[in-house]
Scaffold this motif. Sequence first.
Motif, PDB file in Angstrom:
ATOM      1  N   SER A 204      38.451  39.749  45.584  1.00 17.05           N
ATOM      2  CA  SER A 204      37.518  38.684  45.231  1.00 17.05           C
ATOM      3  C   SER A 204      36.094  38.990  45.663  1.00 17.05           C
ATOM      4  O   SER A 204      35.875  39.786  46.575  1.00 17.05           O
ATOM      5  CB  SER A 204      37.957  37.375  45.891  1.00 17.05           C
ATOM      6  OG  SER A 204      38.906  36.713  45.104  1.00 17.05           O
ATOM      7  N   GLY A 242      38.216  37.633  40.480  1.00 17.59           N
ATOM      8  CA  GLY A 242      37.509  38.327  41.545  1.00 17.59           C
ATOM      9  C   GLY A 242      36.051  38.639  41.294  1.00 17.59           C
ATOM     10  O   GLY A 242      35.408  39.296  42.107  1.00 17.59           O
ATOM     11  N   GLU A 284      41.422  36.129  35.162  1.00 20.14           N
ATOM     12  CA  GLU A 284      41.650  34.900  35.944  1.00 20.14           C
ATOM     13  C   GLU A 284      40.467  34.555  36.849  1.00 20.14           C
ATOM     14  O   GLU A 284      40.610  34.538  38.070  1.00 20.14           O
ATOM     15  CB  GLU A 284      42.896  35.090  36.814  1.00 20.14           C
ATOM     16  CG  GLU A 284      44.149  35.361  36.022  1.00 20.14           C
ATOM     17  CD  GLU A 284      45.328  35.797  36.900  1.00 20.14           C
ATOM     18  OE1 GLU A 284      46.460  35.617  36.462  1.00 20.14           O
ATOM     19  OE2 GLU A 284      45.097  36.309  38.014  1.00 20.14           O
ATOM     20  N   ARG A 287      36.285  31.583  41.131  1.00 13.87           N
ATOM     21  CA  ARG A 287      34.965  31.424  41.741  1.00 13.87           C
ATOM     22  C   ARG A 287      33.826  31.519  40.712  1.00 13.87           C
ATOM     23  O   ARG A 287      32.869  30.743  40.780  1.00 13.87           O
ATOM     24  CB  ARG A 287      34.792  32.534  42.787  1.00 13.87           C
ATOM     25  CG  ARG A 287      33.504  32.471  43.572  1.00 13.87           C
ATOM     26  CD  ARG A 287      33.316  33.770  44.388  1.00 13.87           C
ATOM     27  NE  ARG A 287      34.562  34.329  44.818  1.00 13.87           N
ATOM     28  CZ  ARG A 287      35.084  34.165  46.033  1.00 13.87           C
ATOM     29  NH1 ARG A 287      34.437  33.473  46.933  1.00 13.87           N
ATOM     30  NH2 ARG A 287      36.237  34.716  46.340  1.00 13.87           N
ATOM     31  N   ARG A 324      34.587  28.993  54.930  1.00 14.74           N
ATOM     32  CA  ARG A 324      34.353  30.372  54.499  1.00 14.74           C
ATOM     33  C   ARG A 324      33.435  31.154  55.438  1.00 14.74           C
ATOM     34  O   ARG A 324      33.583  32.358  55.607  1.00 14.74           O
ATOM     35  CB  ARG A 324      33.825  30.398  53.060  1.00 14.74           C
ATOM     36  CG  ARG A 324      34.839  29.780  52.071  1.00 14.74           C
ATOM     37  CD  ARG A 324      34.483  30.050  50.624  1.00 14.74           C
ATOM     38  NE  ARG A 324      34.665  31.455  50.287  1.00 14.74           N
ATOM     39  CZ  ARG A 324      33.735  32.348  50.262  1.00 14.74           C
ATOM     40  NH1 ARG A 324      32.485  31.994  50.508  1.00 14.74           N
ATOM     41  NH2 ARG A 324      34.007  33.597  49.990  1.00 14.74           N
ATOM     42  N   TYR A 385      36.622  27.331  46.653  1.00 12.62           N
ATOM     43  CA  TYR A 385      37.251  27.565  47.953  1.00 12.62           C
ATOM     44  C   TYR A 385      36.602  26.799  49.103  1.00 12.62           C
ATOM     45  O   TYR A 385      36.630  27.243  50.241  1.00 12.62           O
ATOM     46  CB  TYR A 385      37.276  29.069  48.266  1.00 12.62           C
ATOM     47  CG  TYR A 385      37.955  29.876  47.191  1.00 12.62           C
ATOM     48  CD1 TYR A 385      39.332  29.778  47.000  1.00 12.62           C
ATOM     49  CD2 TYR A 385      37.231  30.723  46.352  1.00 12.62           C
ATOM     50  CE1 TYR A 385      39.971  30.505  45.995  1.00 12.62           C
ATOM     51  CE2 TYR A 385      37.867  31.446  45.348  1.00 12.62           C
ATOM     52  CZ  TYR A 385      39.229  31.335  45.171  1.00 12.62           C
ATOM     53  OH  TYR A 385      39.853  32.043  44.193  1.00 12.62           O
TER      54      TYR A 385
HETATM   55  N1  LLP Z   1      44.002  35.772  40.347  1.00  7.89           N
HETATM   56  C1  LLP Z   1      44.717  35.999  41.446  1.00  7.89           C
HETATM   57  C2  LLP Z   1      46.052  36.585  41.327  1.00  7.89           C
HETATM   58  C3  LLP Z   1      44.192  35.691  42.698  1.00  7.89           C
HETATM   59  O1  LLP Z   1      44.906  35.932  43.786  1.00  7.89           O
HETATM   60  C4  LLP Z   1      42.897  35.128  42.799  1.00  7.89           C
HETATM   61  C5  LLP Z   1      42.331  34.786  44.091  1.00  7.89           C
HETATM   62  C6  LLP Z   1      42.186  34.887  41.608  1.00  7.89           C
HETATM   63  C7  LLP Z   1      42.771  35.224  40.402  1.00  7.89           C
HETATM   64  C8  LLP Z   1      40.833  34.259  41.590  1.00  7.89           C
HETATM   65  O2  LLP Z   1      39.855  34.995  42.263  1.00  7.89           O
HETATM   66  P1  LLP Z   1      38.313  34.588  42.140  1.00  7.89           P
HETATM   67  O3  LLP Z   1      37.894  34.880  40.723  1.00  7.89           O
HETATM   68  O4  LLP Z   1      38.186  33.143  42.432  1.00  7.89           O
HETATM   69  O5  LLP Z   1      37.624  35.425  43.139  1.00  7.89           O
HETATM   70  N2  LLP Z   1      39.759  31.923  49.506  1.00  7.89           N
HETATM   71  C9  LLP Z   1      38.983  33.115  49.319  1.00  7.89           C
HETATM   72  C10 LLP Z   1      39.393  33.990  48.213  1.00  7.89           C
HETATM   73  C11 LLP Z   1      40.870  34.239  48.118  1.00  7.89           C
HETATM   74  C12 LLP Z   1      41.229  34.305  46.709  1.00  7.89           C
HETATM   75  C13 LLP Z   1      42.659  34.541  46.491  1.00  7.89           C
HETATM   76  N3  LLP Z   1      43.002  34.841  45.164  1.00  7.89           N
HETATM   77  C14 LLP Z   1      37.515  32.820  49.345  1.00  7.89           C
HETATM   78  O6  LLP Z   1      37.145  31.733  49.758  1.00  7.89           O
HETATM   79  O7  LLP Z   1      36.695  33.662  49.013  1.00  7.89           O
END
Ligand code: LLP
Length: 427
Positions: A204, A242, A284, A287, A324, A385
């Motif tokens: 991410s 991510g 996916e 954020r 965070r 988050y």
């Molecule tokens: N797909 C999967 C399989 C994931 O595990 C995640 C995030 C996403 C999509 C979405 O990721 P994004 O686009 O939102 O970065 N709580 C942490 C980040 C952990 C995210 C876990 N998985 C934070 O506050 O930065």
Amino acid sequence: SETVTRDDDGVLTVGGIDVKRLAEEYGTPAYVLDEDDFRSRARAWRTAFGDNADVFYAGKAFLSRAVVRWLNEEGLNLDVCSGGELATALSAGMPAERIAFHGNNKSVAEIRRAVEAGVGRIVLDSFQEIVRVAHIARELGTRQRVQIRITVGVEAHTHEFIATAHEDQKFGIPLAGGQAAEAVRRALQLDSLELIGIHSHIGSQIFDMSGFEVAAHRVVGLLKDIRDEHGVELPEIDLGGGLGIAYTSDDDPREPHEIAKALTEIVTRECEAAKLRTPRISVEPGRAIVGPTAFTLYEVGTVKPLDGLRTYVSVDGGMSDNIRTALYDAEYSVSLVSRSSDAEPMLARVVGKHCESGDIVVKDAFLPGDLAPGDLIAVPATGAYCRSMASNYNHVLRPPVVAVKDGQARVIVRRETEEDLLRLDVG
Ligand code: LLP
């Protein structure tokens, strides 16, 4: 976002409503979310890929029934990773076939509920889960569409806790040592599973596309091996989420259409080289859709200058509404939003009201030297988050999410009350 402006007195206005009015009506702290901004980011992701891909919003970033309805209306799909997220999605009318179910330790009850509901895909995360899902699908007399999540062995350049493609960690099945190929072999043998693709999520808050390139290269390599061994070409690949957003002015995120173009090109090129039909891509982002759409509005309480060090500015929330900074050393910016000020800037640290010295919201910030109790300050880019990871530490009540649009404000998640807290306390 586009709807954020300042009036003549320096008061911040969002979605046509000024923050002083928001604070009066809804109290502080509050997450203020710009609905138009959310919808336009969701739409930008969907249209960036045209009809060649599916966008699954990652609900873990922030989920509520209103959000599910917006996603539904904007034509996005939804990634859930727990029974709770699944229940929220279904209760707000997201069609089950547009839901993907993730997680490294889904319970039997969660899997059963997902299969019964008819979710579009379950992302299998271990050898045991392949058997578990197959068994449940057979019991329920159905054939479940599944993907297998693999770890491709990429070091994503992000904080260790949010990097997920290296092999020494709990998610996915390693590509290394033929483990992913073995997982595919087993899944293909089970009649109650329909293996539709391979999944990879490298981490991410990533800005550098090279990690995705390596991941796509390795996933396509596996598709080729599967074709060579089994004579089947899996129709889908999912490259996860991510994509990074701007928390401070130092970050320079890429636009959805650039990302879509880069990912599509990589996958197409790799597939041509491997003489494979190009699979349908899914992504996916969590954020990147919701993160920039909200800010946290706080009221300044105690202001404590420490000679020769900095000024500690305490707000009425803290690590319970934004963990965070404490957890990832995340960087945020902050500004005074209830008035203008010509005072000299002072070096400040914005801290919460919790009994913990690590309770920091913004580690280093310059704020006007005349900042005083009662001023309102805003921390931008808290849509992802923050509410979803909020806690009741010190029995502090979790803030509401207030959506603004066209001069109207609407609570989409209400503020917690003391009754809410006491409801769970037995005896
Ligand atoms: N797909 C999967 C399989 C994931 O595990 C995640 C995030 C996403 C999509 C979405 O990721 P994004 O686009 O939102 O970065 N709580 C942490 C980040 C952990 C995210 C876990 N998985 C934070 O506050 O930065």
